[in-house]
Scaffold this active site. Structure first.
Site, short mmCIF file in Angstrom:
data_model
loop_
_atom_site.label_atom_id
_atom_site.label_comp_id
_atom_site.label_asym_id
_atom_site.label_seq_id
_atom_site.Cartn_x
_atom_site.Cartn_y
_atom_site.Cartn_z
N GLY A 10 -16.90 5.74 -4.91
CA GLY A 10 -15.86 6.24 -5.60
C GLY A 10 -15.71 5.42 -6.83
N ARG A 72 -22.32 8.46 -4.42
CA ARG A 72 -22.29 8.22 -2.94
C ARG A 72 -23.45 8.27 -2.42
NH1 ARG A 72 -16.85 7.14 -2.01
NH2 ARG A 72 -15.17 8.32 -2.69
N ASP A 103 -17.18 -0.65 1.18
CA ASP A 103 -17.94 -1.00 2.39
C ASP A 103 -19.08 -0.03 2.35
OD1 ASP A 103 -16.47 1.26 2.60
OD2 ASP A 103 -15.52 1.10 4.58
N THR A 125 -12.55 -1.03 -4.60
CA THR A 125 -11.85 0.39 -4.27
C THR A 125 -10.33 0.54 -4.32
OG1 THR A 125 -11.38 1.63 -2.20
CG2 THR A 125 -11.98 -0.96 -1.85
N ILE A 126 -9.99 1.31 -4.83
CA ILE A 126 -8.35 1.50 -4.99
C ILE A 126 -7.80 1.51 -3.76
CG2 ILE A 126 -8.56 3.03 -7.40
CD1 ILE A 126 -7.74 5.39 -5.32
N ASP A 127 -8.50 1.84 -2.71
CA ASP A 127 -8.08 1.71 -1.20
C ASP A 127 -7.32 0.37 -0.92
OD1 ASP A 127 -8.60 4.47 -1.38
OD2 ASP A 127 -10.40 4.33 0.04
N ASP A 129 -8.99 -1.62 0.82
CA ASP A 129 -8.93 -1.68 2.21
C ASP A 129 -10.40 -2.44 2.80
OD1 ASP A 129 -10.98 -0.05 1.40
OD2 ASP A 129 -10.74 1.53 2.97
N ARG A 171 -7.80 6.95 2.08
CA ARG A 171 -8.40 6.98 3.15
C ARG A 171 -7.83 6.95 4.32
NH1 ARG A 171 -13.79 9.08 1.69
NH2 ARG A 171 -14.39 7.24 0.92
N GLU A 222 -2.93 10.19 2.24
CA GLU A 222 -4.01 11.48 2.61
C GLU A 222 -4.44 11.37 4.10
OE1 GLU A 222 -7.32 11.13 -0.21
OE2 GLU A 222 -7.91 9.63 0.70
N GLN A 275 -4.94 9.13 -9.70
CA GLN A 275 -5.04 7.61 -9.51
C GLN A 275 -6.11 6.68 -9.75
OE1 GLN A 275 -3.04 7.99 -5.12
NE2 GLN A 275 -3.95 9.74 -5.89
O1 F6P Z 1 -12.35 5.28 -1.46
C1 F6P Z 1 -11.59 5.82 -2.59
C2 F6P Z 1 -11.33 7.21 -2.76
O2 F6P Z 1 -10.49 7.54 -3.99
C3 F6P Z 1 -10.38 7.54 -1.50
O3 F6P Z 1 -9.02 7.16 -1.57
C4 F6P Z 1 -10.52 8.93 -1.55
O4 F6P Z 1 -10.36 9.40 -0.09
C5 F6P Z 1 -11.87 9.39 -1.83
O5 F6P Z 1 -12.36 8.28 -2.48
C6 F6P Z 1 -12.18 10.44 -2.84
O6 F6P Z 1 -13.42 10.55 -2.99
P1 F6P Z 1 -14.10 11.39 -3.98
O7 F6P Z 1 -13.90 10.97 -5.30
O8 F6P Z 1 -15.79 11.52 -3.63
O9 F6P Z 1 -13.43 12.95 -3.73
#
Ligand code: F6P
Length: 345
Positions: A10, A72, A103, A125-127, A129, A171, A222, A275
């Site tokens: 992402g 991805r 990761d 990553t915005i997460d 994590d 996530r 989420e 976000q």
């Molecule tokens: O890993 C970053 C993230 O934005 C998560 O917070 C979210 O679950 C996921 O990617 C969303 O991915 P996509 O852009 O493939 O819908």
């Protein structure tokens, strides 16, 4: 040196700042040449490239997204994928490859490193994590956007005496939720690390009403789950190439449950990809720039198979394997601190 660069997974605000920093230091101080692979690992497999030099990386510091685009793409799932990558890397006579990603992206770097590619990783990553680093760039922008949304929701929620549920990304980690919830002054914050206790949610909302404040904000990650849910709530059942479902929908389920149990009118809003969009904060531009400079220095120090990370205020590096070994989730101490702001149970 000739160095390849890609952004995978992402997207996230600050990627362009890393690209710019790597290229600037590489060209101005080391005399490097760069090859930009488009759309993450797909660009390596399909040999889709773009030139990266002072000209093409000028004026991008403040721009969100990534000039390299992202995907991805999972090389492990593509027949002969690693062989194709090795072929393309050899064709471009690359001395090293810098991959910016979380990761999933770094798990491919680990495999390529085993096959002799000189990989260096940058945590994105915005997460927030990724293990081994105190911060990933993009997170600060995501929580700033989330907090601003909560600030805006306060007035309309108060005007209508409602409960407003705000679903945020993250996530399996609650970093975005706890930060947006705390900075935005939410009355309830729910995270994937702890199952949702509806009795406690109702207790906190009732206490709020009884205190005379007849509106409330609930921030939910989420990935959070009600105890009776066997799986996280997602859109459809389709998995991406790395086996992830598309998490979304807990906010609406929670809003309905809150309204049913309390009788308070409850609405939900899902901030979703908002976000991840737009211009990075100054903090993210700074962190991304420091990571970029550290990544190119690492390449020239010949320290491959490593990820640049932030420990306290220092940029350092760790083995790539360490970063992908486990998800960094929110610790008990932070939950305890937040509980201190709420009425006692
Ligand atoms: O890993 C970053 C993230 O934005 C998560 O917070 C979210 O679950 C996921 O990617 C969303 O991915 P996509 O852009 O493939 O819908």
């Amino acid at each position: 040196m000739r160095i390849g660069m890609l952004t995978g997974g992402g997207d996230c605000p600050g990627l362009n700042a890393v690209i710019r920093a790597v290229v600037r230091k590489g060209v101005l101080h080391y005399g490097d040449e760069f090859v930009g692979f488009r759309e993450g690992w797909r660009g390596v497999i399909d040999d889709k490239t773009m030139p990266l030099d002072l000209e093409t990386t000028s004026g991008i510091l403040h721009r969100g997204g990534t000039i390299l685009r992202s995907s991805r793409t999972n090389v492990k799932k593509i027949e002969g994928g690693f062989e194709k990558c090795l072929e393309v890397i050899a064709r471009h006579k690359l001395d090293a490859l810098i991959a910016m990603g979380g990761d999933d992206t770094q798990s491919i770097s680990v495999e390529l490193a085993k096959r002799g590619v000189n990989c260096v990783g940058v945590p994105k990553t915005i997460d927030n994590d990724l293990s081994g680093t105190d911060a990933c760039f993009g997170f600060d922008t995501a929580v700033t956007i989330g907090t601003e949304a909560v600030d805006r929701l306060h007035s309309t929620t108060e005007a209508h005496s409602r409960v407003q549920v705000v679903e945020v990304m993250g996530r399996d980690a609650g970093w975005i939720a706890v930060t947006v919830g705390t900075a935005g002054g939410a009355d309830v914050t729910l995270v994937p690390e702890l199952p949702i206790d509806m009795d406690d949610v109702v207790r906190l909302l009732r206490a709020r009403w009884e205190s005379g404040k007849r509106f409330a904000i609930v921030v939910v990650a989420e990935g959070a789950k009600l105890p009776e849910q066997t799986a996280q709530i997602s859109v459809g059942t389709k998995l991406d190439a790395f086996g992830h479902v598309r998490l979304s929908g807990i906010g609406q389920v929670l809003a309905e449950e809150i309204e049913k149990r309390t009788g308070y009118e409850t609405r939900s809003v899902n901030l979703g990809h908002t976000q991840r969009g737009g211009t990075p904060t100054a903090y993210d531009r700074m962190l991304a720039t420091r990571y970029g400079v550290a990544a190119i220095d690492l390449v020239h120090a010949g320290r491959f198979g490593r990820l640049v990370v932030l420990k306290g205020t220092q940029i350092t590096n760790i083995p790539l394997e360490e970063a992908i070994a486990k998800t960094r989730t929110v610790g008990e101490d932070l939950f305890e601190a937040i509980k201190g702001l709420q009425p006692k149970g």
